[in-house]
Design a protein around this motif. Structure first.
Motif, PDB file in Angstrom:
ATOM      1  N   ILE A 187      60.269  35.634  93.219  1.00 22.74           N
ATOM      2  CA  ILE A 187      59.737  34.268  93.185  1.00 22.74           C
ATOM      3  C   ILE A 187      59.069  33.907  94.511  1.00 22.74           C
ATOM      4  N   LEU A 188      59.521  34.518  95.608  1.00 23.06           N
ATOM      5  CA  LEU A 188      58.852  34.303  96.889  1.00 23.06           C
ATOM      6  C   LEU A 188      57.431  34.858  96.845  1.00 23.06           C
ATOM      7  N   GLN A 189      57.289  36.085  96.329  1.00 22.04           N
ATOM      8  CA  GLN A 189      55.952  36.670  96.187  1.00 22.04           C
ATOM      9  C   GLN A 189      55.081  35.828  95.272  1.00 22.04           C
ATOM     10  N   LEU A 190      55.673  35.331  94.205  1.00 25.94           N
ATOM     11  CA  LEU A 190      54.919  34.525  93.250  1.00 25.94           C
ATOM     12  C   LEU A 190      54.457  33.229  93.893  1.00 25.94           C
ATOM     13  N   ALA A 191      55.325  32.575  94.659  1.00 24.87           N
ATOM     14  CA  ALA A 191      54.982  31.300  95.290  1.00 24.87           C
ATOM     15  C   ALA A 191      53.877  31.461  96.323  1.00 24.87           C
ATOM     16  N   ARG A 192      53.798  32.640  96.926  1.00 18.19           N
ATOM     17  CA  ARG A 192      52.791  32.890  97.964  1.00 18.19           C
ATOM     18  C   ARG A 192      51.460  33.347  97.389  1.00 18.19           C
ATOM     19  N   SER A 193      51.400  33.463  96.078  1.00 18.24           N
ATOM     20  CA  SER A 193      50.206  34.028  95.459  1.00 18.24           C
ATOM     21  C   SER A 193      49.557  33.027  94.518  1.00 18.24           C
ATOM     22  N   SER A 194      48.374  33.371  94.092  1.00 18.88           N
ATOM     23  CA  SER A 194      47.689  32.629  93.037  1.00 18.88           C
ATOM     24  C   SER A 194      47.240  33.647  91.987  1.00 18.88           C
ATOM     25  N   GLY A 195      46.858  33.172  90.854  1.00 21.50           N
ATOM     26  CA  GLY A 195      46.454  34.098  89.803  1.00 21.50           C
ATOM     27  C   GLY A 195      47.655  34.780  89.174  1.00 21.50           C
ATOM     28  N   ARG A 196      47.469  36.078  88.850  1.00 21.71           N
ATOM     29  CA  ARG A 196      48.519  36.829  88.151  1.00 21.71           C
ATOM     30  C   ARG A 196      48.771  38.170  88.861  1.00 21.71           C
ATOM     31  N   PRO A 197      49.298  38.128  90.084  1.00 17.75           N
ATOM     32  CA  PRO A 197      49.534  39.374  90.811  1.00 17.75           C
ATOM     33  C   PRO A 197      50.602  40.219  90.125  1.00 17.75           C
ATOM     34  N   SER A 198      50.495  41.523  90.288  1.00 15.28           N
ATOM     35  CA  SER A 198      51.485  42.435  89.717  1.00 15.28           C
ATOM     36  C   SER A 198      52.721  42.447  90.610  1.00 15.28           C
ATOM     37  N   ILE A 199      53.841  41.961  90.077  1.00 18.96           N
ATOM     38  CA  ILE A 199      55.100  41.883  90.817  1.00 18.96           C
ATOM     39  C   ILE A 199      56.187  42.484  89.941  1.00 18.96           C
ATOM     40  N   PRO A 200      56.927  43.478  90.421  1.00 18.38           N
ATOM     41  CA  PRO A 200      57.984  44.076  89.591  1.00 18.38           C
ATOM     42  C   PRO A 200      58.954  43.026  89.064  1.00 18.38           C
ATOM     43  N   GLY A 201      59.203  43.076  87.765  1.00 20.74           N
ATOM     44  CA  GLY A 201      60.117  42.145  87.133  1.00 20.74           C
ATOM     45  C   GLY A 201      59.481  40.858  86.650  1.00 20.74           C
ATOM     46  N   VAL A 202      58.201  40.626  86.990  1.00 16.63           N
ATOM     47  CA  VAL A 202      57.516  39.394  86.599  1.00 16.63           C
ATOM     48  C   VAL A 202      56.625  39.653  85.388  1.00 16.63           C
ATOM     49  N   LEU A 203      56.794  38.833  84.362  1.00 15.98           N
ATOM     50  CA  LEU A 203      55.993  38.915  83.144  1.00 15.98           C
ATOM     51  C   LEU A 203      55.189  37.633  83.002  1.00 15.98           C
ATOM     52  N   TYR A 204      53.898  37.790  82.712  1.00 16.17           N
ATOM     53  CA  TYR A 204      53.043  36.639  82.434  1.00 16.17           C
ATOM     54  C   TYR A 204      52.846  36.537  80.926  1.00 16.17           C
ATOM     55  N   ALA A 205      52.925  35.321  80.414  1.00 17.10           N
ATOM     56  CA  ALA A 205      52.741  35.112  78.984  1.00 17.10           C
ATOM     57  C   ALA A 205      51.403  35.699  78.541  1.00 17.10           C
ATOM     58  N   GLY A 206      51.445  36.473  77.480  1.00 20.32           N
ATOM     59  CA  GLY A 206      50.240  37.101  76.966  1.00 20.32           C
ATOM     60  C   GLY A 206      50.062  38.540  77.404  1.00 20.32           C
ATOM     61  N   ASP A 207      50.767  38.957  78.460  1.00 22.61           N
ATOM     62  CA  ASP A 207      50.688  40.340  78.922  1.00 22.61           C
ATOM     63  C   ASP A 207      51.655  41.229  78.151  1.00 22.61           C
ATOM     64  N   LYS A 208      51.440  42.528  78.229  1.00 25.47           N
ATOM     65  CA  LYS A 208      52.359  43.478  77.609  1.00 25.47           C
ATOM     66  C   LYS A 208      53.718  43.402  78.298  1.00 25.47           C
ATOM     67  N   ASP A 209      54.757  43.279  77.509  1.00 22.31           N
ATOM     68  CA  ASP A 209      56.112  43.131  78.045  1.00 22.31           C
ATOM     69  C   ASP A 209      56.768  44.503  78.186  1.00 22.31           C
ATOM     70  N   ARG A 210      56.932  44.953  79.419  1.00 23.56           N
ATOM     71  CA  ARG A 210      57.573  46.246  79.688  1.00 23.56           C
ATOM     72  C   ARG A 210      59.075  46.090  79.947  1.00 23.56           C
ATOM     73  N   VAL A 211      59.562  44.882  79.850  1.00 21.26           N
ATOM     74  CA  VAL A 211      60.985  44.570  80.044  1.00 21.26           C
ATOM     75  C   VAL A 211      61.474  45.149  81.367  1.00 21.26           C
ATOM     76  N   GLU A 212      60.723  44.933  82.436  1.00 21.72           N
ATOM     77  CA  GLU A 212      61.096  45.405  83.766  1.00 21.72           C
ATOM     78  C   GLU A 212      62.030  44.408  84.444  1.00 21.72           C
ATOM     79  N   GLN A 213      62.858  44.938  85.324  1.00 21.00           N
ATOM     80  CA  GLN A 213      63.779  44.111  86.097  1.00 21.00           C
ATOM     81  C   GLN A 213      63.364  44.109  87.567  1.00 21.00           C
ATOM     82  N   ALA A 214      63.354  42.933  88.163  1.00 24.62           N
ATOM     83  CA  ALA A 214      63.161  42.838  89.612  1.00 24.62           C
ATOM     84  C   ALA A 214      64.449  43.291  90.296  1.00 24.62           C
TER      85      ALA A 214
END
Length: 343
Positions: free
Chosen positions: A70-97
């Motif tokens: 969530i720290l990486q997410l808060a520091r970013s804009s758009g849809r950066p690739s972050i392990p464990g983070v899923l964006y609605a509409g993207d393929k769900d790989r069921v990854e864990q942070a």
């Protein structure tokens, strides 16, 4: 002030708040909130593919340990690739942070959270659980997450800070405080620095030893023991093998030292009957347990108990925490309360 479309709202989702979260998300969108809604917590971490469909008003989902994600997410804009983070509409790989709790800064030592004399705090010395009970989420979802202990140096430094500040009440969040190598060391640190507040510790009775009891006796502790059942068929059904002889020995030890303690049991277990539940409660009374807490079986996401719902004879219906209670009422009806009144 941050524009509404640039703000983030992040919510930890737990089974007991599921309905409230769903209403809150819908209300946020109805009121015109256009920013990112980020969801994490057990209801997200333990959900399989399709979690985004369960929360159509949310846009971002974090599975697993969320602090760094969530720290990486808060520091970013758009849809950066972050392990464990899923964006609605993207393929769900069921990854864990993932992260190592030993790498996290202490909010107490960094004074992100200020300690208050006479105050209450929730504290952790480790994450995860080495056991695999079928009803419990603490076993952690996915192979990437492991049972982890925090840095003992940080834990000791926090103990000293709690003692200096005069904290009055600490609820330790560890699923099993006395599992692992450090329980007695941590209690000794509290004793050494003269801690006079209350410590609430969730413990496994079979792991209690003389050193642990000797230290606990010198502190103001409440030991919370999970028993669930005394019957082998029920133990097998939930993957929870209890050594009743060792538990009796532990309970005798806490009684002899007058250490405050309580025992929790579950009703609505597979293979359980009204008579077997009552005999579990009577066993606790025979051990002179003064506080017995009974909880309905909850069919939590990601647990074996939930995946085997049909075998357990439970109704699923929706996705809330009342499943176990519904099942108990279906099996036992009003007989449970009537029968317990006579125990």
């Amino acid at each position: 002030m941050c524009p509404a479309d640039k703000a983030d709202v992040a919510i930890g989702v737990y089974v007991w708040g599921e309905d409230l979260v769903q209403r809150t998300l819908a209300h946020l969108r109805t009121m015109g909130f256009r920013g990112r809604i980020v969801l994490g917590g057990p209801q997200i971490s333990y959900a399989g593919k399709g979690v985004a469909k369960l929360y159509p008003d949310a846009g971002v989902f974090i599975r697993g340990y969320g602090e760094l994600a969530i720290l990486q997410l808060a520091r970013s804009s758009g849809r950066p690739s972050i392990p464990g983070v899923l964006y609605a509409g993207d393929k769900d790989r069921v990854e864990q942070a993932t992260l190592d709790p030993a790498d996290l800064p202490s909010p107490w030592l960094a004074e992100t959270i200020l300690l208050q004399r006479g105050g209450f705090i929730r504290w952790e010395t480790k994450r995860g659980c080495p056991y695999r009970c079928a009803f419990c989420q603490h076993k952690e979802q996915g192979q990437a997450l492991k049972h982890r202990e925090r840095s003992l140096g940080d834990v000791f430094a926090e103990v000293r800070a709690f003692c200096r500040a005069g904290v009055a009440d600490i609820a330790v969040l560890d699923p099993v405080f006395n599992a692992g190598r450090n329980a007695c060391k941590i209690l000794h640190e509290f004793v050494h620095h003269g801690f006079t507040g209350r410590l609430s510790l969730q413990c496994r009775a079979e792991l209690v030893n003389t050193e642990f009891l000797d230290l606990a006796e010198r502190l103001n502790v409440c030991l919370e023991f999970g028993l669930q059942t005394i019957h082998s068929a029920e133990m097998k059904a939930i993957g929870r093998a209890n050594n009743l002889g060792r538990i009796e020995q532990a309970l005798a030890g806490v009684r002899a030292r007058n250490i405050e303690h309580e025992v929790s049991v579950i009703f609505g277990l597979p293979e359980q009957t009204l008579a077997s539940f009552i005999s579990t409660v009577r066993w606790c009374l025979d051990q002179q347990v003064a506080v017995i807490k009974a909880f309905p079986l909850m069919l939590l996401r990601g647990t074996k108990a939930r995946s085997r719902t049909g075998a357990l004879g439970a109704e699923t219906g929706g996705d809330n925490h009342a499943h176990g209670r519904d099942r108990v009422e279906h099996i036992y009806g009003e007989r449970l309360g009537d029968a317990m009144a006579g125990v």
